[in-house]
Write a protein that holds these residues in place. Structure first.
Motif, PDB file in Angstrom:
ATOM      1  N   PRO A  26      50.034  90.303  61.595  1.00 29.44           N
ATOM      2  CA  PRO A  26      49.361  89.026  61.810  1.00 29.44           C
ATOM      3  C   PRO A  26      50.047  88.249  62.935  1.00 29.44           C
ATOM      4  CG  PRO A  26      50.734  88.930  59.856  1.00 29.44           C
ATOM      5  CD  PRO A  26      50.806  90.333  60.360  1.00 29.44           C
ATOM      6  N   PRO A  27      49.325  87.380  63.624  1.00 27.61           N
ATOM      7  CA  PRO A  27      49.954  86.691  64.762  1.00 27.61           C
ATOM      8  C   PRO A  27      51.032  85.699  64.358  1.00 27.61           C
ATOM      9  CG  PRO A  27      47.704  85.917  64.412  1.00 27.61           C
ATOM     10  CD  PRO A  27      47.892  87.073  63.501  1.00 27.61           C
ATOM     11  N   ASP A  28      50.926  85.126  63.164  1.00 32.46           N
ATOM     12  CA  ASP A  28      51.887  84.101  62.720  1.00 32.46           C
ATOM     13  C   ASP A  28      52.195  83.089  63.818  1.00 32.46           C
ATOM     14  OD1 ASP A  28      52.176  85.084  60.141  1.00 32.46           O
ATOM     15  OD2 ASP A  28      53.649  86.555  60.773  1.00 32.46           O
ATOM     16  N   TRP A  58      48.781  77.590  60.821  1.00 35.40           N
ATOM     17  CA  TRP A  58      47.453  78.063  61.212  1.00 35.40           C
ATOM     18  C   TRP A  58      46.420  77.428  60.287  1.00 35.40           C
ATOM     19  CZ3 TRP A  58      45.255  79.830  65.295  1.00 35.40           C
ATOM     20  CH2 TRP A  58      44.015  80.487  65.228  1.00 35.40           C
ATOM     21  N   VAL A  59      45.356  76.901  60.859  1.00 33.86           N
ATOM     22  CA  VAL A  59      44.275  76.177  60.170  1.00 33.86           C
ATOM     23  C   VAL A  59      44.779  75.323  58.995  1.00 33.86           C
ATOM     24  CG1 VAL A  59      42.355  77.647  60.896  1.00 33.86           C
ATOM     25  CG2 VAL A  59      43.595  78.254  58.845  1.00 33.86           C
ATOM     26  N   ASP A  61      47.601  75.485  57.276  1.00 36.38           N
ATOM     27  CA  ASP A  61      48.528  76.077  56.312  1.00 36.38           C
ATOM     28  C   ASP A  61      49.888  76.304  56.964  1.00 36.38           C
ATOM     29  OD1 ASP A  61      46.179  76.251  54.983  1.00 36.38           O
ATOM     30  OD2 ASP A  61      46.140  78.423  54.792  1.00 36.38           O
ATOM     31  N   CYS A  89      53.398  78.716  41.100  1.00 33.47           N
ATOM     32  CA  CYS A  89      53.219  79.884  41.965  1.00 33.47           C
ATOM     33  C   CYS A  89      51.756  80.326  41.853  1.00 33.47           C
ATOM     34  CB  CYS A  89      54.157  80.992  41.519  1.00 33.47           C
ATOM     35  SG  CYS A  89      53.991  82.472  42.506  1.00 33.47           S
ATOM     36  N   SER A  90      50.980  79.955  42.848  1.00 36.57           N
ATOM     37  CA  SER A  90      49.552  80.264  42.794  1.00 36.57           C
ATOM     38  C   SER A  90      49.307  81.758  42.859  1.00 36.57           C
ATOM     39  CB  SER A  90      48.826  79.643  43.987  1.00 36.57           C
ATOM     40  OG  SER A  90      48.436  78.349  43.709  1.00 36.57           O
ATOM     41  N   ASP A  91      49.939  82.388  43.820  1.00 40.20           N
ATOM     42  CA  ASP A  91      49.561  83.771  44.066  1.00 40.20           C
ATOM     43  C   ASP A  91      50.714  84.522  44.715  1.00 40.20           C
ATOM     44  OD1 ASP A  91      48.017  85.971  44.114  1.00 40.20           O
ATOM     45  OD2 ASP A  91      46.743  85.379  45.780  1.00 40.20           O
ATOM     46  N   ILE A 107      53.464  88.040  50.311  1.00 41.47           N
ATOM     47  CA  ILE A 107      53.088  86.653  50.541  1.00 41.47           C
ATOM     48  C   ILE A 107      53.098  85.904  49.217  1.00 41.47           C
ATOM     49  CG2 ILE A 107      51.243  85.162  51.387  1.00 41.47           C
ATOM     50  CD1 ILE A 107      50.431  88.021  52.838  1.00 41.47           C
ATOM     51  N   TYR A 111      52.421  76.019  45.236  1.00 43.34           N
ATOM     52  CA  TYR A 111      51.785  74.710  45.147  1.00 43.34           C
ATOM     53  C   TYR A 111      52.695  73.805  44.329  1.00 43.34           C
ATOM     54  CZ  TYR A 111      48.367  71.142  43.938  1.00 43.34           C
ATOM     55  OH  TYR A 111      47.711  69.949  43.773  1.00 43.34           O
ATOM     56  N   ARG A 116      51.669  67.711  45.278  1.00 41.63           N
ATOM     57  CA  ARG A 116      50.342  68.165  45.703  1.00 41.63           C
ATOM     58  C   ARG A 116      50.316  68.674  47.134  1.00 41.63           C
ATOM     59  NH1 ARG A 116      48.069  66.381  41.224  1.00 41.63           N
ATOM     60  NH2 ARG A 116      48.252  64.249  40.545  1.00 41.63           N
ATOM     61  N   ARG A 118      51.009  72.449  49.588  1.00 45.13           N
ATOM     62  CA  ARG A 118      51.037  73.910  49.517  1.00 45.13           C
ATOM     63  C   ARG A 118      51.885  74.480  50.625  1.00 45.13           C
ATOM     64  NH1 ARG A 118      47.605  76.571  46.253  1.00 45.13           N
ATOM     65  NH2 ARG A 118      45.893  75.353  45.395  1.00 45.13           N
ATOM     66  N   ARG A 120      53.132  78.682  52.113  1.00 45.90           N
ATOM     67  CA  ARG A 120      53.204  80.126  51.874  1.00 45.90           C
ATOM     68  C   ARG A 120      54.559  80.617  52.348  1.00 45.90           C
ATOM     69  NH1 ARG A 120      47.977  80.524  53.763  1.00 45.90           N
ATOM     70  NH2 ARG A 120      48.606  81.377  55.760  1.00 45.90           N
ATOM     71  N   LYS A 122      56.645  84.165  53.239  1.00 48.47           N
ATOM     72  CA  LYS A 122      56.297  85.530  53.581  1.00 48.47           C
ATOM     73  C   LYS A 122      57.557  86.310  53.894  1.00 48.47           C
ATOM     74  CE  LYS A 122      53.204  86.435  57.102  1.00 48.47           C
ATOM     75  NZ  LYS A 122      51.953  86.367  57.721  1.00 48.47           N
TER      76      LYS A 122
END
Lengths: 209, 373
Positions: A26-28, A58-59, A61, A89-91, A107, A111, A116, A118, A120, A122
């Motif tokens: 991914p470009p990260d 990115w967008v 996040d 831990c959402s995911d 990944i 949250y 409130r 978020r 990620r 990695k």
């Protein structure tokens, strides 16, 4: 009425079988210079700046990249630091980029139910490289990490209960890897895994030649 | 040592299988219980019987074709799955969705919440032994299926949304029928409450069964009504508004003790809040187009994103990675709320009776199609 030969479509309209080369990851993208990182990023940087290898935005996040060796340190800071408080831990998931040397991205989508926000996290890991389990920090990661092991074969270590979760216990291979065939291995795999592996290797070398 | 005295009453734990073909496990869920008499000492939840590889399949399909696959996950609330997926791709592409489409999406999602809660209440009550409620709930759900049939022609798997908007506008007179349905549902809610809320048997079977505290629920990853039942006011619709929820008013009900009864009360109140949202959305339904400016070929730029919505079961998240070259996602991942909520079952059932396991599976509200994907 005789069948008229259908005119062949012009070459440009015909679908062209184009081999798309495998992307190397991914470009990260780094955050834009005029965007100040949020408080939880600066707090994590202040607590253990060395552990954060890269920041990405990115967008909307934020993503923090780290190494498997420092993952647990970072996880504890993100959960306990007053500016972070990522208690949910959402995911946990992975993605496979076989063209890259350390092919897996693991990944963690986090949250904070109090603040409130978020983030990620990695980590990059090679095939077989140990990635410590975060289920001691977030118990919710238990099943999610089992799925990552089951589907990708990421070597999650110190996991309290590392078994397959969706696939049968005696399954060979990890279905979400990019080199795993979509239509599955067929019946032979369950009957004779070694013969399946031999045939598959023979086939892949034939393709290269 | 053959003659060593044995204790007169020695107990052994007994391992029994519940499922995968058990009427109260809501599909093909297998729970291996370790019992000490009637009490559950430990349990192991075995899933995967319905695994169809939706994630892998989606990585080999177009962005438009995936909408149809998402229907097959949580099949009692298919439109909610469509919504989460479409919004994630829109976020990745930076697409603007027209306000009218946002409002209709909200109405569809809330109708699905009512339908899903109807199925939940019916099956949950039937598992515990109250058969009447099931017949009532399925009767009301039928009305929602009729509404969806009129909207898009399908009754279960709707394929009702597209990236950038909706395939269809609402038919003439549909809004009146939705209002009529809201009136009926509101009236019938009183019936459910009369049957259950103060019913002695219901109270005995649900109160103090499967208590989980707020911090524990957050740690184990519960979301949706089970989390709110433990007193944590967390709702993705409020905290990270999507679709038209930031323009609509509603309350987030929370429980006090975090037992099965509280989860029941929370969901019952959510019926009312959903009706409230639908009415407001119908009143404020703006005119305009239903599809935004969407390129003919959906090909998001290279990048990754995670987007979550509040499905009837909890936080439904999608993680999509695009390589920027292909018309299929490079990585497609679903964060299924049922899967993460089911993980808490082991913690919930310890020390309870076998009959309570049935009540707890019902109270978590799992759909195995979504757990296994």
């Amino acid at each position: 009425m005789p069948d008229e030969p259908r005119p062949t479509p012009p070459a440009a309209a015909r679908p062209v079988e184009k081999k798309i080369e495998a992307p190397s990851g991914p470009p990260d993208p780094p955050p834009p210079a005029d965007l100040a990182p949020p408080a939880f990023v600066t707090a994590a940087q202040a607590a253990l700046g060395g552990a954060i290898t890269q920041l990405s935005y990115w967008v909307g996040d934020w993503t923090i990249l780290t190494t498997p060796a420092r993952l647990l340190d970072l996880a504890r800071v993100l959960r306990d630091d007053p500016a972070c408080r990522f208690d949910f831990c959402s995911d946990v998931t992975a993605s496979d980029w076989p063209a890259r040397e350390s092919r897996f991205d693991v990944i963690y989508c986090l949250y904070s139910t109090r603040r409130r926000h978020r983030v990620r996290v990695k980590v990059r890991a090679a095939d077989g490289e140990p990635v410590p389990s975060v289920s001691g920090v977030w118990p919710a990661a238990n099943w999610l990490e089992r799925e990552v092991w089951d589907m990708f074969g990421v070597n999650v270590v110190n996991h309290p209960d590392r078994r397959r979760i969706l696939m049968p216990d005696d399954w060979q291979g990890h279905p979400q890897r990019k080199d795993y065939p979509l239509e599955g291995p067929g019946e032979l795999l369950l009957e004779d895994p070694l013969e399946w592996l031999r045939l598959r290797n023979a086939q892949s070398t034939a393709e290269i030649e | 040592m053959a003659n060593a005295p044995r204790p007169m009453f020695d107990t052994e734990t007994l391992v029994i299988n519940m499922g995968p073909q058990h009427p109260s496990t809501h599909g093909v869920l297998r729970v291996v219980l370790r019992l000490d008499g009637e009490r559950v000492v430990d349990c192991d939840v075995v899933i995967g019987y319905l695994h169809r590889g939706i994630e892998k399949l989606s990585e080999n399909r177009d962005y438009t074709q995936i909408v149809l696959l998402t229907d097959r996950m949580d099949y009692v609330a298919a439109a909610t799955n469509n919504l989460g997926y479409c919004e994630t791709v829109e976020k990745l592409m930076g697409l603007e969705v027209p306000r009218r489409a946002k409002y209709i999406r909200t109405i569809l999602a809330e109708l699905q919440r009512i339908a899903s809660h109807n199925v939940w209440l019916g099956t949950h009550a039937m598992d515990i032994g109250a058969v009447t409620v099931f017949l009532y709930n399925i009767r009301e759900r039928e009305l929602i299926l009729d509404l969806f049939e009129e909207y898009c022609g399908a009754r279960l798997t709707y394929n009702s949304m597209r990236v950038g908007g909706l395939p269809l506008d609402i038919p003439a007179g549909w809004d009146r029928k939705v209002r009529e349905f809201c009136r009926i549902q509101e009236e019938k809610l009183v019936d459910y409450e009369l049957l259950l809320t103060h019913n002695r048997i219901w109270l005995e079977r649900t109160r103090n069964v499967g208590v989980i505290s707020g911090p524990d629920a957050i740690a184990i990853g519960l979301s949706g009504p089970p989390l709110r039942g433990s007193g944590v006011a967390r709702d993705v619709r409020k905290d990270e508004p999507y679709a038209a929820y930031d323009e609509l008013e509603f309350d987030v009900p929370v429980g006090a003790t975090g037992d099965t009864y509280d989860r029941y009360l929370v969901r019952l109140e959510e019926f009312r809040q959903s009706i409230r949202i639908i009415r407001q959305a119908l009143d404020g339904l703006p005119e305009g187009p239903i599809v935004g400016k969407v390129p003919r070929l959906i090909k998001p730029p290279a990048g990754e994103t995670y987007h979550a919505i509040e499905s009837p079961k909890g936080e439904l998240g999608y993680f999509i990675a695009s390589d920027g070259k292909s018309t299929s996602p490079y990585r497609f991942r679903v964060r299924p709320p049922s899967f993460c909520n089911l993980q808490a079952l082991r913690q919930l059932v310890r020390g309870h009776l076998v009959a309570d396991v049935v009540a707890l599976i019902g109270s978590i509200d799992v759909v195995l199609g979504e757990v296994d994907r």
